[in-house]
Write a protein that holds these residues in place. Structure first.
Motif, short mmCIF file in Angstrom:
data_model
loop_
_atom_site.label_atom_id
_atom_site.label_comp_id
_atom_site.label_asym_id
_atom_site.label_seq_id
_atom_site.Cartn_x
_atom_site.Cartn_y
_atom_site.Cartn_z
N ASP A 109 1.19 -1.00 0.14
CA ASP A 109 0.01 0.10 -0.22
C ASP A 109 0.81 1.22 0.02
OD1 ASP A 109 -2.40 1.20 0.26
OD2 ASP A 109 -3.06 1.09 2.15
N LEU A 110 1.37 1.40 1.27
CA LEU A 110 2.86 2.39 1.32
C LEU A 110 3.59 2.84 -0.04
CD1 LEU A 110 3.86 1.89 4.33
CD2 LEU A 110 2.33 4.20 3.87
N ALA A 111 4.16 1.63 -0.92
CA ALA A 111 4.94 1.28 -2.07
C ALA A 111 4.56 2.63 -2.98
CB ALA A 111 6.08 0.45 -2.09
N THR A 112 3.08 1.55 -3.46
CA THR A 112 2.20 1.87 -4.27
C THR A 112 1.69 3.96 -4.43
OG1 THR A 112 0.92 -0.01 -4.66
CG2 THR A 112 -0.30 2.00 -5.57
N ALA A 113 1.66 4.00 -2.76
CA ALA A 113 1.33 5.50 -2.74
C ALA A 113 2.53 6.10 -2.73
CB ALA A 113 0.90 5.81 -0.94
N GLU A 114 3.90 6.18 -2.38
CA GLU A 114 4.94 6.42 -3.10
C GLU A 114 4.88 6.81 -4.52
OE1 GLU A 114 7.23 8.50 -1.45
OE2 GLU A 114 8.76 8.18 -1.95
N LEU A 115 5.18 5.40 -5.40
CA LEU A 115 5.33 5.50 -6.08
C LEU A 115 4.37 6.61 -7.14
CD1 LEU A 115 5.90 1.57 -7.39
CD2 LEU A 115 7.27 3.50 -7.82
N GLN A 116 2.82 6.81 -7.48
CA GLN A 116 1.79 7.72 -7.82
C GLN A 116 2.46 9.29 -7.18
OE1 GLN A 116 -0.40 6.98 -9.58
NE2 GLN A 116 -1.19 8.85 -9.75
N SER A 117 2.95 9.30 -6.49
CA SER A 117 3.61 10.75 -5.72
C SER A 117 4.55 10.62 -6.58
CB SER A 117 3.89 10.70 -4.26
OG SER A 117 4.44 12.08 -4.72
N ILE A 123 3.11 -8.78 -9.37
CA ILE A 123 1.78 -8.14 -8.10
C ILE A 123 1.00 -6.74 -9.02
CG2 ILE A 123 1.48 -6.62 -6.02
CD1 ILE A 123 3.21 -9.10 -4.81
N GLY A 124 0.05 -6.70 -9.63
CA GLY A 124 -0.47 -5.73 -9.89
C GLY A 124 -1.02 -4.60 -8.95
N SER A 125 -0.38 -3.36 -8.62
CA SER A 125 -1.19 -2.50 -7.91
C SER A 125 -1.55 -1.77 -7.91
CB SER A 125 0.26 -2.36 -6.60
OG SER A 125 -0.15 -1.61 -5.69
N TRP A 126 -3.33 -1.99 -7.62
CA TRP A 126 -4.26 -1.06 -8.41
C TRP A 126 -4.04 0.85 -7.77
CZ3 TRP A 126 -6.84 -1.32 -13.04
CH2 TRP A 126 -6.48 -2.75 -14.38
N VAL A 127 -4.45 1.54 -8.60
CA VAL A 127 -4.72 3.11 -7.99
C VAL A 127 -5.72 3.34 -8.75
CG1 VAL A 127 -3.55 5.36 -8.72
CG2 VAL A 127 -1.84 3.73 -8.50
N ILE A 128 -6.44 4.01 -8.01
CA ILE A 128 -7.68 4.17 -8.65
C ILE A 128 -8.37 5.95 -8.10
CG2 ILE A 128 -10.44 4.13 -8.33
CD1 ILE A 128 -9.30 2.00 -10.08
N GLY A 129 -8.05 6.87 -9.01
CA GLY A 129 -8.91 8.28 -8.88
C GLY A 129 -7.31 8.91 -7.65
N GLY A 130 -5.83 7.77 -8.30
CA GLY A 130 -4.71 8.75 -7.49
C GLY A 130 -4.39 7.37 -6.15
N ASP A 183 -5.62 20.16 -15.24
CA ASP A 183 -6.07 19.04 -13.76
C ASP A 183 -6.94 17.78 -13.93
OD1 ASP A 183 -5.35 17.17 -11.74
OD2 ASP A 183 -6.49 18.65 -10.57
N GLU A 184 -7.05 17.65 -15.52
CA GLU A 184 -8.35 16.77 -15.93
C GLU A 184 -7.91 15.32 -15.55
OE1 GLU A 184 -10.03 17.68 -19.96
OE2 GLU A 184 -8.01 15.99 -20.35
N PRO A 185 -8.52 14.44 -14.19
CA PRO A 185 -8.64 13.55 -13.39
C PRO A 185 -8.33 12.17 -13.71
CG PRO A 185 -10.96 13.40 -13.65
CD PRO A 185 -10.31 14.92 -14.70
N SER A 186 -7.11 10.98 -13.83
CA SER A 186 -7.15 10.30 -13.87
C SER A 186 -8.36 8.99 -13.37
CB SER A 186 -6.04 9.79 -14.03
OG SER A 186 -5.26 7.97 -13.85
N LEU A 187 -8.79 7.81 -14.17
CA LEU A 187 -9.41 7.29 -13.43
C LEU A 187 -8.61 5.97 -12.11
CD1 LEU A 187 -11.92 6.09 -13.16
CD2 LEU A 187 -11.68 4.50 -15.22
N TYR A 188 -8.20 5.59 -13.12
CA TYR A 188 -7.24 4.41 -12.92
C TYR A 188 -5.62 3.60 -13.68
CZ TYR A 188 -8.64 1.77 -16.88
OH TYR A 188 -8.43 1.13 -18.36
N GLY A 189 -5.49 3.24 -12.98
CA GLY A 189 -3.51 2.62 -13.92
C GLY A 189 -3.08 1.80 -12.65
N ARG A 190 -2.07 0.69 -12.89
CA ARG A 190 -1.25 -0.01 -12.88
C ARG A 190 -0.21 -0.83 -12.48
NH1 ARG A 190 -2.78 -4.72 -15.44
NH2 ARG A 190 -0.26 -4.92 -16.04
N PHE A 191 0.12 -0.08 -11.06
CA PHE A 191 1.97 -0.83 -11.30
C PHE A 191 1.93 -1.65 -11.39
CE2 PHE A 191 1.73 3.15 -8.62
CZ PHE A 191 2.13 4.27 -9.62
N ASP A 192 3.04 -2.21 -11.92
CA ASP A 192 3.01 -3.79 -11.48
C ASP A 192 4.72 -4.16 -11.30
OD1 ASP A 192 1.96 -4.77 -12.95
OD2 ASP A 192 2.11 -5.12 -14.97
N LEU A 193 4.70 -4.67 -9.96
CA LEU A 193 5.58 -4.63 -9.16
C LEU A 193 6.24 -5.65 -9.00
CD1 LEU A 193 4.20 -2.79 -6.49
CD2 LEU A 193 5.27 -2.25 -7.49
#
Length: 379
Positions: free
Chosen positions: A49-57, A341-348, A92-102
């Motif tokens: 969870d923390l790694a995904t939030a960090e990568l998104q940032s 591991i595919g880690s999902w991001v929804i709305g950031g 600032d057009e919103p992003s719906l989703y994305g997936r980090f592959d880890l």
């Protein structure tokens, strides 16, 4: 993180089909595979969870840097679309989703292999199918999975004043893509939107109104497309995208993050970060075991692992735009099964994981989806 052999549910095919997954078998091979599962502890899930939030940032900061330094040609983004990309970012057009592959085996920091930021798939199975599997098989456990709730929340918080109908589109001929699109469309309906479905091949261009239109010549004002930006901008009507008054999900600025070129840019910006792998546009300084990836590719096409003097590779049609080189990070090996591991991001925000597994170290379209659950840490 443990891989466990388990007994599939009786009538599992009917069970997954009942929640919309009609592509559990692809090319006569099992894709949804519940003969095994992965068990995590809560603290391991917290790490993901923390790694995904960090990568998104980090990625959001990297987009800023690409725009500031005008690095679009390095990413093979056509100059004609740069103004639209920048405008989508500035609005600032919103992003719906994305997936980090880890790459991760439960110890140390998870390592980013790539970011599927534009057209990630395996969403329905990560959000819904494995959740019902959990209820049937491990009701006492939990799952890193709030994808469904966050998708609906995203639609409900849509920032535009005009909530136009949304057209949902993908290319014809792929049951998997259609399943993902129909699932997302359903979440949009639950979020309060009127929706329409069509295939990319059915979208037209009205020369008079200078608008994209649907099958009944109705104007398309908001389009969700499970179809890569890099394909759209290079097609016959691609140039029209630069002038059309069209909101697209994912927005144009995601072209930066869905490009493998973002990996060396991230490394330049945050060299030594524990969740990143060394990466470069230049093959010369990256000696030793490494991976060669096309700037633009899908489903593991044209990837080469150069390791110990040998090469593991996949075929494909990608690579004309160039390559990047990334430090090799071995996937965990569970008796010849290599999970990503595919880690999902929804709305950031981090929202859950899905695991793809293969007998090869390169994950492709045919790699199996394995469900997961987590338990409390033992004291």
């Amino acid at each position: 993180m443990r891989r466990l052999a388990v007994e599939p549910r009786a009538e599992w095919r009917e069970r997954v089909e009942s929640v919309g997954m009609l592509y559990h078998t692809i090319d006569d091979e099992i894709y949804w595979d519940e003969s095994a599962c992965y068990e995590f502890t809560r603290s391991e899930i917290d790490t993901l969870d923390l790694a995904t939030a960090e990568l998104q940032s980090l990625c959001i900061q990297a987009v800023e840097e690409v725009i500031r330094r005008n690095l679009f040609s390095r990413l093979a983004i056509p100059q004609a679309f740069v103004p639209k990309l920048i405008a989508s970012w500035e609005m600032d057009e919103p992003s719906l989703y994305g997936r980090f592959d880890l790459s991760w085996d439960g110890s140390g920091p998870p390592k980013l292999l790539e970011y599927n930021a534009d057209t990630p798939t395996s969403l329905l199975e990560a959000s819904v199918v494995q959740w019902f599997w959990l209820q049937d098989t491990h009701p006492q456990a939990d799952q890193f999975n709030s994808i469904h709730e966050k998708l609906i929340s995203f639609w409900r918080s849509w920032p535009y004043v005009l909530r136009d109908p949304i057209h949902f589109a993908c290319a014809a001929g792929s049951m998997e893509d259609l399943g993902n699109v129909e699932y997302l469309r359903d979440t949009a309906v639950q979020g309060g939107f009127e929706t329409h479905r069509l295939f990319m091949e059915e979208i037209g261009w009205n020369q008079v109104t200078r608008q994209f239109v649907g099958l009944d010549e109705e104007p398309i004002r908001t389009l969700f497309k499970l179809y890569p930006w890099e394909w759209m901008v290079r097609e016959e009507f691609g140039p029209c995208l630069a002038e059309a008054n069209l909101r697209v999900i994912e927005p144009a600025w995601k072209m930066v993050l869905s490009n493998k070129g973002i990996l060396p840019i991230l490394w330049q910006l945050f060299e030594g970060h524990p969740n990143l792998l060394e990466a470069t546009f230049d093959e010369t300084p990256l000696q030793g075991d490494h991976v060669r990836k096309p700037l633009l590719s899908r489903e593991g096409g044209n990837v080469e692992i150069i390791r110990g003097g040998g090469v593991v590779s996949t075929s494909g049609t990608y690579g004309r735009e160039g390559y990047i080189f990334q430090r090799y990070a071995p996937l965990p090996d569970f008796d010849g099964n290599f999970p990503v591991i595919g880690s999902w991001v929804i709305g950031g925000d981090p929202a859950g994981i899905g695991i793809r597994e293969d007998c090869s170290e390169i994950t492709t379209n045919g790699s199996r989806f394995i469900p997961h659950y987590f338990v409390e840490d033992s004291i």
